[in-house]
Design a protein around this motif. Structure first.
Motif, short mmCIF file in Angstrom:
data_model
loop_
_atom_site.label_atom_id
_atom_site.label_comp_id
_atom_site.label_asym_id
_atom_site.label_seq_id
_atom_site.Cartn_x
_atom_site.Cartn_y
_atom_site.Cartn_z
N MET A 1 0.86 -1.20 0.00
CA MET A 1 0.00 0.00 0.00
C MET A 1 0.89 1.24 0.00
O MET A 1 1.86 1.31 0.74
N SER A 2 0.54 2.19 -0.86
CA SER A 2 1.30 3.43 -0.94
C SER A 2 1.21 4.19 0.38
O SER A 2 0.21 4.16 1.06
N THR A 3 2.29 4.87 0.73
CA THR A 3 2.22 5.74 1.90
C THR A 3 2.04 7.19 1.44
O THR A 3 1.99 8.09 2.26
N GLY A 4 2.00 7.45 0.15
CA GLY A 4 1.75 8.80 -0.34
C GLY A 4 0.33 8.91 -0.83
O GLY A 4 -0.42 7.94 -0.81
N VAL A 5 -0.06 10.10 -1.25
CA VAL A 5 -1.45 10.24 -1.71
C VAL A 5 -1.52 10.28 -3.23
O VAL A 5 -2.56 10.56 -3.77
N ALA A 6 -0.39 9.99 -3.89
CA ALA A 6 -0.41 9.99 -5.35
C ALA A 6 -1.34 8.88 -5.84
O ALA A 6 -1.57 7.91 -5.13
N ASP A 7 -1.83 9.05 -7.06
CA ASP A 7 -2.67 8.00 -7.65
C ASP A 7 -2.01 6.65 -7.49
O ASP A 7 -0.80 6.58 -7.52
N PRO A 8 -2.73 5.55 -7.38
CA PRO A 8 -4.19 5.48 -7.44
C PRO A 8 -4.85 5.54 -6.06
O PRO A 8 -6.03 5.25 -5.96
N PHE A 9 -4.10 5.90 -5.02
CA PHE A 9 -4.70 5.90 -3.68
C PHE A 9 -4.92 7.33 -3.18
O PHE A 9 -4.12 8.22 -3.44
N ARG A 10 -6.01 7.51 -2.45
CA ARG A 10 -6.29 8.83 -1.86
C ARG A 10 -7.08 8.63 -0.57
O ARG A 10 -7.53 7.51 -0.27
N PHE A 11 -7.19 9.70 0.19
CA PHE A 11 -7.96 9.61 1.43
C PHE A 11 -9.46 9.79 1.16
O PHE A 11 -9.85 10.61 0.33
N PHE A 12 -10.25 9.02 1.91
CA PHE A 12 -11.72 9.14 1.86
C PHE A 12 -12.19 9.37 3.29
O PHE A 12 -11.82 8.61 4.19
N GLY A 43 -12.22 -5.14 -6.37
CA GLY A 43 -12.60 -6.08 -5.31
C GLY A 43 -11.57 -7.16 -5.03
O GLY A 43 -10.39 -6.88 -4.89
N CYS A 44 -12.03 -8.41 -4.96
CA CYS A 44 -11.20 -9.56 -4.54
C CYS A 44 -10.58 -9.26 -3.17
O CYS A 44 -11.29 -8.90 -2.26
N ASP A 45 -9.23 -9.34 -3.06
CA ASP A 45 -8.63 -9.08 -1.75
C ASP A 45 -8.15 -7.63 -1.65
O ASP A 45 -7.08 -7.39 -1.08
N GLN A 46 -8.92 -6.72 -2.18
CA GLN A 46 -8.56 -5.28 -2.13
C GLN A 46 -8.27 -4.85 -0.69
O GLN A 46 -9.15 -4.87 0.17
N VAL A 84 -4.85 5.76 14.69
CA VAL A 84 -4.41 4.37 14.62
C VAL A 84 -4.58 3.89 13.18
O VAL A 84 -5.68 3.98 12.64
N MET A 85 -3.48 3.43 12.58
CA MET A 85 -3.54 2.97 11.19
C MET A 85 -3.54 1.44 11.15
O MET A 85 -2.67 0.82 11.73
N ARG A 86 -4.53 0.86 10.48
CA ARG A 86 -4.62 -0.60 10.40
C ARG A 86 -5.05 -1.02 8.98
O ARG A 86 -5.78 -0.28 8.31
N SER A 87 -4.62 -2.20 8.59
CA SER A 87 -4.97 -2.72 7.25
C SER A 87 -6.23 -3.57 7.32
O SER A 87 -6.35 -4.44 8.20
N TYR A 88 -7.13 -3.35 6.39
CA TYR A 88 -8.36 -4.16 6.30
C TYR A 88 -8.67 -4.42 4.84
O TYR A 88 -8.00 -3.91 3.93
N THR A 89 -9.70 -5.24 4.62
CA THR A 89 -10.07 -5.65 3.26
C THR A 89 -11.43 -5.08 2.92
O THR A 89 -12.33 -5.09 3.77
N LEU A 90 -11.57 -4.63 1.70
CA LEU A 90 -12.89 -4.22 1.21
C LEU A 90 -13.74 -5.47 1.05
O LEU A 90 -13.44 -6.32 0.21
N ARG A 91 -14.78 -5.61 1.85
CA ARG A 91 -15.64 -6.80 1.72
C ARG A 91 -16.66 -6.61 0.60
O ARG A 91 -16.98 -7.54 -0.13
N ALA A 145 -2.98 -2.90 -4.63
CA ALA A 145 -3.40 -3.45 -3.34
C ALA A 145 -4.42 -4.58 -3.53
O ALA A 145 -5.09 -5.00 -2.60
N ILE A 146 -4.53 -5.07 -4.77
CA ILE A 146 -5.24 -6.32 -5.04
C ILE A 146 -4.16 -7.34 -5.37
O ILE A 146 -3.45 -7.22 -6.37
N ARG A 147 -4.00 -8.32 -4.48
CA ARG A 147 -2.90 -9.28 -4.67
C ARG A 147 -3.35 -10.55 -5.39
O ARG A 147 -2.53 -11.29 -5.89
#
Ligand SMILES: Cc1cc2nc3c(=O)[nH]c(=O)nc-3n(C[C@H](O)[C@H](O)[C@H](O)COP(=O)(O)OP(=O)(O)OC[C@H]3O[C@@H](n4cnc5c(N)ncnc54)[C@H](O)[C@@H]3O)c2cc1C
Length: 296
Positions: A1-12, A43-46, A84-91, A145-147
Motif C-alpha cells: 500500500m502506498s504511503t503517499g497520496v499519489a494515484d491510485p490511492f487517496r484519502f476518503f 474487489g477480490c482481496d482489495q 491508529v492505522m490498520r490494514s483491512y479488506t474491502l468486503r 493493493a489487489i494481490r
C-alpha cells in the motif's frame, strides 16, 4: 500500500452507517459518505488502510492537508493523538447509496481473553452510526493493493485463510466465474462464525473450527516454540488435491501460518512459487505498528 497520496490511492472521509454482528468473532461495519463517489475497486482481496480515532477523539488525526507529506506529519504526532492505522479488506462496494463494508475480527475483546484487544478490534466492537474514520483507498479499480492475480491458464484455485482473511476469500469467491475449480480452507474460532458464501465457481469449501479442533488436530495457537500452526496443515497433508496442471494458490492470515502453508505448497507439493500468492495479515504477539517497523 502506498504511503503517499499519489494515484491510485487517496484519502476518503467516511462515517459509520450501521453495524451488523456476523458471529461471535466478526462484525460488519458499513461506511458511507460523499467521498465514496470517487472510490473504485475491482474487489477480490482489495486491501485498504483505515485510520481510526483514539477513545475520546471525535475524528482520526491525520494531517491530510500536508498532501504528499501527510506520512511524515502523521508520524510526528504524539502516539496518543496520531490516528491508529490498520490494514483491512474491502468486503463489498455498493452504489445508490455509495457504501462499503469492512468485516472486523473482534480479537481479545471477550472477557478473560489471553491477549488484550488491539485498538482496531476495540474500535470495531463499539462502532456506532456516525463514527468518523479516514480511509486510504483506491481511486483506480485495478490497483496494486489487489494481490489475488491468478495467471490466465489457472485450472485450479487453492485458497486458505484464517478469520482475518475470510472477508478477502469471500469476496474472491464471489468474483470467480462459473466453471472455475476451487478448493478452499477457512479457519475460524467458533462454529457460529461460519458464513454462507456465494459463488458461481465449482468450489469446495472446508471450514475448520478452532473450538472443535482441541485434542484432534494441533491447536492453532499451540505450535512448537509458541508459533501458531494452521489447522489446515494436517488436513492438507491428508488431502489429495484434484489433478491440475496449472494450480494457483492464495494464502493469507497469521504470518507464521502463512509461511508454513507456503512451504507446504512450494516445498512438499512442488507448486511453482510464482503461482503462490501469500500475505501475512497479522503476526501473533506483534501489533501492526511493530510489524510495520520490522518491515521498514
Ligand atoms: C492486507 C491486509 C488485510 C487485512 N484484512 C483484514 C480484514 O478484512 N478483517 C480483519 O479483521 N483483519 C484484517 N487484517 C488483519 C488486521 O489488520 C490485524 O488483525 C490487525 O492487527 C488488527 O489490529 P488491532 O488494532 O485490533 O490489533 P493490534 O494492535 O495490531 O495487535 C494487538 C495484539 O493482537 C494480536 N492480534 C492482531 N490481530 C489478531 C487476530 N485477528 N486474532 C488474534 N490476535 C490478533 C496481535 O498479535 C497483538 O498481540 C488484514 C491485514 C492485512 C495486512
Amino acid at each position: 500500500m502506498s504511503t503517499g497520496v499519489a494515484d491510485p490511492f487517496r484519502f476518503f472521509s467516511l462515517q459509520v452507517v450501521r453495524t451488523k454482528r456476523l458471529g461471535p468473532s466478526l462484525v460488519r461495519v458499513t461506511f458511507g459518505g460523499p467521498d465514496l463517489r470517487d472510490f473504485r475497486s475491482d474487489g477480490c482481496d482489495q486491501s485498504l488502510s483505515l485510520f481510526l480515532p483514539h477513545p475520546g477523539q471525535s475524528e482520526p488525526q491525520v494531517p491530510i492537508e500536508l498532501g504528499d507529506h501527510w506520512w511524515q506529519g502523521w508520524r510526528a504526532l504524539p502516539d496518543d493523538v496520531r490516528a491508529v492505522m490498520r490494514s483491512y479488506t474491502l468486503r463489498a462496494l455498493r452504489r445508490d447509496p455509495d457504501e462499503i463494508d469492512i468485516d472486523f475480527v473482534l480479537h481479545g475483546v471477550e472477557a478473560g481473553a489471553a491477549v488484550p484487544a488491539g485498538p482496531a478490534s476495540r474500535w470495531a466492537a463499539r462502532a456506532a452510526a456516525g463514527d468518523r474514520v479516514l480511509l486510504l483507498g483506491p481511486a483506480i479499480a485495478d490497483n496494486r493493493a489487489i494481490r489475488f492475480r491468478p495467471p490466465e491458464d489457472t485450472d485450479l484455485m487453492v485458497i486458505w485463510g484464517d478469520e482475518t482473511a475470510v472477508p478477502a476469500a469471500a469476496a474472491i469467491l464471489e468474483s470467480l466465474p462459473a466453471g472455475t475449480r476451487a478448493r478452499v480452507w477457512l479457519e475460524v474460532h467458533h462454529a457460529e462464525d461460519i458464513q454462507d458464501l456465494v459463488t458461481e465457481a465449482d468450489a469446495e469449501v472446508t471450514w475448520l473450527v478452532e473450538d472443535e479442533s482441541r485434542g484432534e488436530v494441533p491447536h492453532r495457537l499451540k505450535g512448537v516454540g509458541g508459533a501458531p500452526i494452521p489447522m489446515a496443515l494436517a488436513a492438507l497433508r491428508a488431502t489429495q488435491l484434484p489433478p491440475a496442471e496449472h494450480p494457483y494458490v492464495w494464502i493469507a492470515g497469521e504470518s507464521s501460518c502463512v509461511k508454513q502453508l507456503r512451504r507446504h505448497f512450494v516445498g512438499e507439493r512442488g507448486i511453482d512459487r510464482r503461482r503462490v500468492t501469500f500475505v501475512g495479515y497479522w503476526r501473533q504477539g506483534l501489533t501492526e505498528e511493530q510489524l510495520r517497523e520490522q518491515g521498514e
